[in-house]
Write an enzyme that holds these catalytic residues in place. Sequence first.
Site, PDB file in Angstrom:
ATOM      1  N   SER A 169       4.680   2.461   7.866  1.00  0.00           N
ATOM      2  CA  SER A 169       4.277   1.310   7.049  1.00  0.00           C
ATOM      3  C   SER A 169       5.429   0.839   6.172  1.00  0.00           C
ATOM      4  CB  SER A 169       3.090   1.690   6.159  1.00  0.00           C
ATOM      5  OG  SER A 169       1.931   1.898   6.918  1.00  0.00           O
TER       6      SER A 169
ATOM      7  N   ASP B 234       0.145  -7.674   1.679  1.00  0.00           N
ATOM      8  CA  ASP B 234       0.536  -6.262   1.663  1.00  0.00           C
ATOM      9  C   ASP B 234       2.046  -6.108   1.644  1.00  0.00           C
ATOM     10  OD1 ASP B 234       0.147  -3.566   1.494  1.00  0.00           O
ATOM     11  OD2 ASP B 234      -0.284  -3.259   3.619  1.00  0.00           O
TER      12      ASP B 234
ATOM     13  N   HIS C 137       0.811  -1.217   0.000  1.00  0.00           N
ATOM     14  CA  HIS C 137       0.000   0.000   0.000  1.00  0.00           C
ATOM     15  C   HIS C 137       0.848   1.273   0.000  1.00  0.00           C
ATOM     16  CE1 HIS C 137       0.366  -0.124   4.530  1.00  0.00           C
ATOM     17  NE2 HIS C 137       0.403   1.189   4.353  1.00  0.00           N
TER      18      HIS C 137
END
Length: 469
Positions: free
Chosen positions: A201, A129, A97
């Site tokens: 992230s 992911d 992402h």
Amino acid sequence: MALMLSAIMVLMSALGAAAQERPTSFADLAEKISPAVVNITTTTVVSTNAGPQGMVPEGSPFEDFFRDFQNQGPRESSALGSGFVISDDGYIVTNNHVIEGADEILIEFFPGGGTPMEAELVGTDPNTDIALLKVDATDLPFVEFGDSDTARVGDWVMAMGNPLGQGFSVSAGIVSARNRSLSGTYDDYIQTDAAINRGNSGGPLFNMDGDVVGVNTAILSPNGGSIGIGFSMASNVVTKVVDQLREFGETRRGWLGVQIQDVTPDMVDGIEGLDVATGALVNAVPDGPAKDAGVMAGDVILSFDGAEIENTRELVQIVAEAPVGQEVILDILRRGETVDITVTLGRRETAQASMPGNEAPMEQEAPAAEETELLGLTLSEISKSVIAEYGLAPNATGLVVLDVAPLSDADSKGLMAGDLITQVNQQDVNSIADFSAIVEEAKDGGRKSVLVFVNREGVNRFMSLSLVE
């Protein structure tokens, strides 16, 4: 007395040793591994509307203003994330992402490591992911993956990344929980209270040996900031994905081709030959490897190639990790007997799981359908009117639920009008007489429940219904 005193001294010594294992500072560890942590900046070209047209008459003093407004063209948007280098030749791991849809990906080394480098996207896996990038460089500092299965609740961990775009940052905490599942099929998250915020992230979660045990992926927060509930995808999941992305540029997961559900404790009594709630219960077998091998709805998969299966999540993950094309042996419980079935695995990414239905119309009206009340259910045999009322397939078989008694066991299990019951205790039922006979047989055999096979809007599921009134 002397013995007691000696035991106390040993205990105090052990506690002292444990206290000494607690780090007094993370500075040395941070200094050692931070050169391999990177800041990721992505740029995406976003189209803009051409603006209002036909609103200004030709020759108007505002004509030039609106022409400029309409010709602004595309604009760029940027996003920030983190990642880490896993090899000296420039392979970098981050979250999917972070880079999804990006037209340009720039890598900047921490702390403040010179001119940003453009990265090439090697491959992605949205299911976990994870994304793999590559920069054109050599002799880069890198970190290695550790064994996430050895991480224990209470172990110290350290997160690194670029939270909220503030640049290189380190946070420390402990492993709060293991084997967390959020929403994905292959989820295996480590939960930690080490501060993780937006921008973290894709960054690494380190153990105290400096090995990566997780990839920081998500947080649970009412306000978007860290409240001490962060999730890192376990390294033992990530390494398998990264290896495939590195070799093929894509994932290649094994595919069995079954729809499954967990065996719950209240189902055990209704499954002949099963003593405890274990295994994966097959509720549908579309065209695919399992069907070709002879797997049937109602089978309970107890083991996969020698590995015992406790639940559906375990089966899904172990199948996904198996090589495409591999022959595996399924240990299956079928109507009280154990059988071995050999299946050649397909590839999940290319599997076509569509199941075309038979839409042929019924040629004539069937006789009036029989109805009855049993186990808290008002049941009807199939008829043209029932099919029309509940939107069932023209070739539907079984018994249709017309009503569910409030506060009954069937009501608590979620059965509802329009559900189609096609089997009871893994035996087909096409009439009220079939259903009643199987229920009576179960009662005579001392069973406390029966297992019904329910189809609701094309989705199959087993449910247990109590025989105890």
